[in-house]
Design an enzyme around this catalytic site. Structure first.
Site, PDB file in Angstrom:
ATOM      1  N   LYS B  93       0.881  -1.164   0.000  1.00  0.00           N
ATOM      2  CA  LYS B  93       0.000   0.000   0.000  1.00  0.00           C
ATOM      3  C   LYS B  93       0.916   1.211   0.000  1.00  0.00           C
ATOM      4  O   LYS B  93       1.570   1.510   0.989  1.00  0.00           O
ATOM      5  CB  LYS B  93      -0.914   0.018   1.233  1.00  0.00           C
ATOM      6  CG  LYS B  93      -1.841   1.225   1.255  1.00  0.00           C
ATOM      7  CD  LYS B  93      -2.534   1.431   2.575  1.00  0.00           C
ATOM      8  CE  LYS B  93      -2.857   2.891   2.746  1.00  0.00           C
ATOM      9  NZ  LYS B  93      -3.398   3.187   4.088  1.00  0.00           N
ATOM     10  N   GLY B 154      -7.702   9.527   9.579  1.00  0.00           N
ATOM     11  CA  GLY B 154      -8.019   9.656  10.997  1.00  0.00           C
ATOM     12  C   GLY B 154      -9.036  10.727  11.335  1.00  0.00           C
ATOM     13  O   GLY B 154      -9.353  10.936  12.503  1.00  0.00           O
ATOM     14  N   ALA B 180      -9.228   5.795   4.087  1.00  0.00           N
ATOM     15  CA  ALA B 180      -9.119   6.992   4.937  1.00  0.00           C
ATOM     16  C   ALA B 180     -10.409   7.798   5.026  1.00  0.00           C
ATOM     17  O   ALA B 180     -11.095   8.013   4.034  1.00  0.00           O
ATOM     18  CB  ALA B 180      -7.992   7.910   4.473  1.00  0.00           C
ATOM     19  N   GLY B 181     -10.683   8.226   6.236  1.00  0.00           N
ATOM     20  CA  GLY B 181     -11.779   9.148   6.482  1.00  0.00           C
ATOM     21  C   GLY B 181     -13.044   8.519   7.035  1.00  0.00           C
ATOM     22  O   GLY B 181     -13.900   9.218   7.577  1.00  0.00           O
ATOM     23  N   ALA B 202      -9.131   1.871   9.544  1.00  0.00           N
ATOM     24  CA  ALA B 202      -8.174   1.662  10.639  1.00  0.00           C
ATOM     25  C   ALA B 202      -8.701   2.397  11.866  1.00  0.00           C
ATOM     26  O   ALA B 202      -9.330   1.793  12.746  1.00  0.00           O
ATOM     27  CB  ALA B 202      -6.782   2.142  10.240  1.00  0.00           C
TER      28      ALA B 202
END
Lengths: 62, 252
Positions: B93, B154, B180-181, B202
């Site tokens: 990644k 995040g 993300a987000g 995550a």
């Protein structure tokens, strides 16, 4: 003989191989002076004065 | 879903960053049943993080190393090379960050790094902006998928511009993985509804009040989103449209 391992100065008794520096190399990668040393070459790669060695493994990440 | 000819067991991928213990990692992965688990590459120390690898290998889920924290193509290529050596996978990644405040991708460095890594035989999955033009550039240099961001890493702000994600989906013929987000399950479902093939979460899981609970919610959300996409949503209408028949109503 002085080298740097992960940014920290380390005194080694004399010329040693990458293999001797990383006895348990499972899941670990090693680079010397910015070049990755394949595991197959650890036992024949000798470290020299002033070498900058990176030893990395997997950490938690996203 | 498939990437580079490999079948992945789930459209949900999870990151492990932010969990307090290896037991928590194990529990989250068990609840999420992810298709891939991401890890970062960092210097070893004596804190025993080597056992993270044992923990993850025991789950049987394939690992996807990232190049998080890299600021230049050169750093990212070096990190990918280390990851391939340490983990025995040529998948990466690819992240090249432009600055520490926004953590937004530096797409110029990203395309350069991607091109180099593809040439070296890597399967490259780049974290990128939600921009169809950049996505096409990444596919042109041989990336196996593209991973547009929903909103900054995040931030938990969800998919800031759904149209941009749809535009990326329409532009490329490789898998699109929203990265993300994401803040909660409905946003993960939305990514699939917009046409993404998978979602990487995550922080949304690892920093939830109950990470294991959220991991399970994400698993179901991604499944629901994929089914909804397949089923086809109704078009949006300005006016109302009754679903009950108008014929046969009682007379008063």
């Amino acid at each position: 003989m002085k080298v740097h391992v992960n940014g920290e100065p380390r005194e080694l008794p004399g010329p040693v191989t990458v293999q001797a520096l990383v006895p348990d190399g499972r899941g670990v990668a090693v680079a010397v002076n910015g070049t990755v040393v394949r595991a197959a070459a650890w036992s024949v790669t000798t470290l020299g004065e002033g070498d900058r060695i990176e030893v990395v493994t997997a950490h938690q990440g996203g | 879903m498939q990437i580079a000819g490999e079948q992945l067991a789930s459209r949900l991928w999870v990151g492990t960053g932010g969990l307090p213990s290896l037991a928590a990692v194990r529990a989250v992965v068990a609840a999420a049943e992810p298709g891939l688990v991401t890890v970062s590459m960092r210097r070893t120390s004596d804190t025993g993080e080597g056992s993270l690898l044992d923990t993850l290998r025991a789950t049987g889920v394939p690992l996807l190393p990232n190049t998080a924290g890299c600021r230049t193509a050169r750093e990212a290529v070096f990190t990918a090379e280390l990851a391939r050596e340490a983990l025995g996978t040529s998948w990466v990644k690819l992240e090249v960050i432009g600055d520490e405040t926004t953590l937004l991708p530096d797409v110029v460095e990203l395309v350069e790094a991607a091109e180099t890594l593809v040439r070296q035989g890597f399967t490259v999955l780049p974290y990128t902006t939600a921009d169809p033009v950049v996505a096409l550039r990444l596919v042109d240099v041989g990336c196996a998928a593209v991973m547009p961001l929903g909103s900054p890493i995040g931030s938990g702000r969800g998919i800031a511009d759904p149209h941009a994600i749809e535009a990326v989906r329409a532009a490329v013929d490789v898998p699109v993985v929203l990265d993300a987000g994401i803040g909660t399950a409905s946003e993960a479902a939305q990514a699939l509804e917009l046409g993404c093939d998978a979602v990487l979460v995550a922080t949304a899981v690892t920093r939830a009040e109950d990470p294991v609970g959220m991991a399970g919610a994400m698993r179901l959300a991604v499944e629901a989103g994929a089914l909804a996409r397949q089923a086809g949503r109704i078009p949006r209408r300005t006016a109302a449209r009754a679903s009950s028949p108008t014929r046969g109503r009682v007379a008063l």
